[in-house]
Design an enzyme around this catalytic site. Structure first.
Site, PDB file in Angstrom:
ATOM      1  N   HIS A  86     -22.699  39.475  84.055  1.00 55.20           N
ATOM      2  CA  HIS A  86     -23.099  40.852  83.763  1.00 55.20           C
ATOM      3  C   HIS A  86     -24.581  40.959  83.386  1.00 55.20           C
ATOM      4  O   HIS A  86     -25.326  41.702  84.010  1.00 55.20           O
ATOM      5  CB  HIS A  86     -22.239  41.446  82.640  1.00 55.20           C
ATOM      6  CG  HIS A  86     -22.596  42.864  82.341  1.00 55.20           C
ATOM      7  ND1 HIS A  86     -22.275  43.908  83.192  1.00 55.20           N
ATOM      8  CD2 HIS A  86     -23.280  43.419  81.318  1.00 55.20           C
ATOM      9  CE1 HIS A  86     -22.735  45.037  82.694  1.00 55.20           C
ATOM     10  NE2 HIS A  86     -23.349  44.777  81.552  1.00 55.20           N
ATOM     11  N   HIS A 144     -33.297  45.890  78.250  1.00 50.41           N
ATOM     12  CA  HIS A 144     -32.467  44.695  78.052  1.00 50.41           C
ATOM     13  C   HIS A 144     -33.239  43.393  78.233  1.00 50.41           C
ATOM     14  O   HIS A 144     -32.647  42.347  78.468  1.00 50.41           O
ATOM     15  CB  HIS A 144     -31.254  44.696  78.990  1.00 50.41           C
ATOM     16  CG  HIS A 144     -30.459  45.952  78.940  1.00 50.41           C
ATOM     17  ND1 HIS A 144     -29.746  46.327  77.828  1.00 50.41           N
ATOM     18  CD2 HIS A 144     -30.267  46.940  79.861  1.00 50.41           C
ATOM     19  CE1 HIS A 144     -29.146  47.482  78.072  1.00 50.41           C
ATOM     20  NE2 HIS A 144     -29.455  47.879  79.280  1.00 50.41           N
ATOM     21  N   HIS A 186     -26.093  45.176  84.594  1.00 51.50           N
ATOM     22  CA  HIS A 186     -26.541  45.488  83.248  1.00 51.50           C
ATOM     23  C   HIS A 186     -27.807  46.348  83.211  1.00 51.50           C
ATOM     24  O   HIS A 186     -27.841  47.369  82.552  1.00 51.50           O
ATOM     25  CB  HIS A 186     -26.721  44.205  82.436  1.00 51.50           C
ATOM     26  CG  HIS A 186     -26.850  44.398  80.959  1.00 51.50           C
ATOM     27  ND1 HIS A 186     -25.981  45.169  80.220  1.00 51.50           N
ATOM     28  CD2 HIS A 186     -27.751  43.899  80.074  1.00 51.50           C
ATOM     29  CE1 HIS A 186     -26.332  45.133  78.953  1.00 51.50           C
ATOM     30  NE2 HIS A 186     -27.405  44.389  78.834  1.00 51.50           N
ATOM     31  N   VAL A 187     -28.866  45.938  83.888  1.00 50.41           N
ATOM     32  CA  VAL A 187     -30.110  46.702  83.932  1.00 50.41           C
ATOM     33  C   VAL A 187     -29.990  47.693  85.092  1.00 50.41           C
ATOM     34  O   VAL A 187     -29.711  47.292  86.221  1.00 50.41           O
ATOM     35  CB  VAL A 187     -31.330  45.776  84.145  1.00 50.41           C
ATOM     36  CG1 VAL A 187     -32.609  46.592  84.243  1.00 50.41           C
ATOM     37  CG2 VAL A 187     -31.414  44.751  83.039  1.00 50.41           C
ATOM     38  N   HIS A 188     -30.227  48.960  84.844  1.00 52.55           N
ATOM     39  CA  HIS A 188     -30.027  49.982  85.858  1.00 52.55           C
ATOM     40  C   HIS A 188     -31.249  50.117  86.759  1.00 52.55           C
ATOM     41  O   HIS A 188     -31.933  51.135  86.799  1.00 52.55           O
ATOM     42  CB  HIS A 188     -29.618  51.304  85.199  1.00 52.55           C
ATOM     43  CG  HIS A 188     -28.269  51.196  84.590  1.00 52.55           C
ATOM     44  ND1 HIS A 188     -27.120  51.449  85.291  1.00 52.55           N
ATOM     45  CD2 HIS A 188     -27.877  50.785  83.364  1.00 52.55           C
ATOM     46  CE1 HIS A 188     -26.071  51.238  84.520  1.00 52.55           C
ATOM     47  NE2 HIS A 188     -26.508  50.823  83.336  1.00 52.55           N
TER      48      HIS A 188
END
Length: 179
Positions: A38, A48, A77-79
């Protein structure tokens, strides 16, 4: 599939499982190895960046990815979207000696995309973009695998980034000559 939120320290059940699982792979039958987790280990976005589950998990397990010649690690996780060159301990290395890390969390969320990037762009970062998109991984045959990231353009998509993988030590997969 690895868990970013389960114990990943040396001697943990997850790391012991990972070692055993990677050791059991017969690369003559499985020429490409892809891992999924993730929280990305390689991320140059301010969102993040260097979180505990990224930084320490990488410290615990990146040597395993290298030792077992893992081809690709996919994360979210990071958009936003980011792909690394083949890398090992933050250094760009040959495809034979490194793993490509892809963060494909660009489906978005209610807060929007993760836009602020760290500058300057790290040497290991090959391509990064904060736009809606999706990835496509195609195993072409026993010696070639293709990754593409496609930016969503309404009802259409366009390839903005791609990478070809060659099977590591691909000479092992050549057929023996007929006698």
């Amino acid at each position: 599939m690895m868990s970013s939120y389960t114990d990943y320290n040396q001697g943990s059940p997850q790391l012991e499982w990972l070692k055993d699982d990677l050791a059991s792979i017969d690369r003559a039958k499985t020429p490409f190895v892809v891992g999924v987790l993730h929280a990305p280990w390689y991320n140059s976005n301010f969102h993040h960046f260097n979180e505990t589950e990224e930084f320490y998990f990488a410290q615990s397990a990146e040597d395993l990815m290298h030792d077992y010649k893992v081809d690709l690690i996919l994360a979210g996780h990071v958009h936003a979207y980011e792909r690394s060159y083949p890398v090992y301990h933050n250094q760009v290395v040959s495809p034979e000696d490194g793993t490509v890390y892809v963060t494909c969390g660009d489906g978005g969320n209610r807060e929007g995309h993760a836009i602020p990037w760290k500058y300057p762009e790290p040497e290991w970062s090959a391509y990064r973009q904060a736009a809606f998109g999706h990835g496509l991984l195609t195993v072409v045959n026993s010696t070639a695998m293709h990754w593409s990231w496609r930016r969503n353009l309404g009802n259409e998509s366009a390839v903005d980034d791609e990478y070809w993988f060659a099977a590591k030590d691909s000479t092992r997969f050549k057929k023996a000559p007929r006698i």
